[in-house]
Motif scaffolding. Structure first.
Motif, PDB file in Angstrom:
ATOM      1  N   PRO A  18      58.039  58.007  31.068  1.00  0.00           N
ATOM      2  CA  PRO A  18      58.034  56.642  30.541  1.00  0.00           C
ATOM      3  C   PRO A  18      59.167  56.444  29.540  1.00  0.00           C
ATOM      4  O   PRO A  18      59.571  57.385  28.849  1.00  0.00           O
ATOM      5  CB  PRO A  18      56.668  56.503  29.877  1.00  0.00           C
ATOM      6  N   TRP A  75      59.095  54.915  26.781  1.00  0.00           N
ATOM      7  CA  TRP A  75      58.653  54.850  25.394  1.00  0.00           C
ATOM      8  C   TRP A  75      58.508  56.222  24.735  1.00  0.00           C
ATOM      9  O   TRP A  75      58.168  56.300  23.549  1.00  0.00           O
ATOM     10  CB  TRP A  75      57.336  54.085  25.275  1.00  0.00           C
ATOM     11  N   TRP A  78      57.613  66.202  29.489  1.00  0.00           N
ATOM     12  CA  TRP A  78      57.077  65.383  30.590  1.00  0.00           C
ATOM     13  C   TRP A  78      57.543  65.944  31.935  1.00  0.00           C
ATOM     14  O   TRP A  78      56.743  66.145  32.832  1.00  0.00           O
ATOM     15  CB  TRP A  78      57.512  63.932  30.449  1.00  0.00           C
ATOM     16  N   SER A  85      48.937  58.043  31.083  1.00  0.00           N
ATOM     17  CA  SER A  85      49.086  57.680  29.668  1.00  0.00           C
ATOM     18  C   SER A  85      48.689  58.848  28.769  1.00  0.00           C
ATOM     19  O   SER A  85      49.314  59.077  27.726  1.00  0.00           O
ATOM     20  CB  SER A  85      48.282  56.433  29.332  1.00  0.00           C
ATOM     21  N   GLY A 122      51.540  61.178  28.751  1.00  0.00           N
ATOM     22  CA  GLY A 122      52.589  60.624  27.900  1.00  0.00           C
ATOM     23  C   GLY A 122      52.305  60.859  26.427  1.00  0.00           C
ATOM     24  O   GLY A 122      53.201  61.218  25.655  1.00  0.00           O
ATOM     25  N   MET A 123      51.052  60.665  26.025  1.00  0.00           N
ATOM     26  CA  MET A 123      50.687  60.907  24.627  1.00  0.00           C
ATOM     27  C   MET A 123      50.837  62.380  24.271  1.00  0.00           C
ATOM     28  O   MET A 123      51.318  62.719  23.189  1.00  0.00           O
ATOM     29  CB  MET A 123      49.262  60.426  24.374  1.00  0.00           C
TER      30      MET A 123
END
Length: 138
Positions: free
Chosen positions: A40, A42, A52, A71, A74-75
Motif C-alpha cells: 500500500p 500509505w 511487506w 490491512s 499493512g499495520m
C-alpha cells in the motif's frame, strides 16, 4: 441454574481429551489470494515496504493471505518499519510497540510456536482420475 462452562479447546488438547468429532469450527472461510499484492502507498518508510514484500510473498505462497488480512499485514509492516527506524537511531521501541508487533507476527503464524496454530488453506482435492480405469460403475 446452568452447569459449568465449556472447557476451552486448548485445555482439552493439554489434557488429552480433545476429540475431532466434537471440535467447534466457526471461522470464516475467506479465499486465499492467488498473487502477491503490491504494498500500500500509505506505508511510512522503505523498511515497511521491504517487510511487506517479504511477508506477502511468504504468506501468499502458503495460502495464508486473504483480502481480509491485507490491512492487518499493512499495520504489521508499518509497525515493523517504525521499530527499525527507532533501532537505527539508537533508541528502542516502547514495550507496547514491541508487544503489539510480536502479537501481530503471531497472528500470521510467523513464529515457530505460532506456525502450529495457523492452518493454511488445503489445496483443492481433485481426486484420483484413474480410480475407475475407464470402467463404468453402476
Amino acid at each position: 441454574m446452568p452447569g459449568p462452562g465449556k472447557k476451552p479447546a486448548a485445555l482439552k488438547a493439554v489434557a488429552g481429551t480433545e476429540r475431532a468429532d466434537r471440535a467447534v469450527v466457526n471461522g470464516a472461510d475467506l479465499p486465499a489470494l492467488a498473487s502477491v499484492p503490491p504494498a500500500p502507498d500509505w506505508l511510512p518508510n522503505s523498511h515497511a515496504v521491504k517487510e511487506w514484500d517479504r511477508l506477502a510473498s511468504i504468506l501468499t505462497a502458503n495460502k495464508l493471505l486473504t483480502e481480509g488480512g491485507l490491512s492487518a499485514l499493512g499495520m504489521l509492516c508499518a509497525l515493523h518499519g517504525k521499530c527499525v527506524q527507532l533501532y537505527a537511531a539508537g533508541e528502542a521501541p516502547t514495550a507496547s510497540m514491541a508487544g503489539t508487533l510480536r502479537n501481530m507476527i503471531n497472528d500470521f503464524g510467523l513464529t515457530p510456536v505460532a506456525q502450529g496454530k495457523v492452518t493454511p488453506v488445503a489445496p483443492e482435492d481433485t481426486g484420483n482420475k484413474f480410480a475407475r480405469n475407464g470402467k463404468r460403475t453402476a
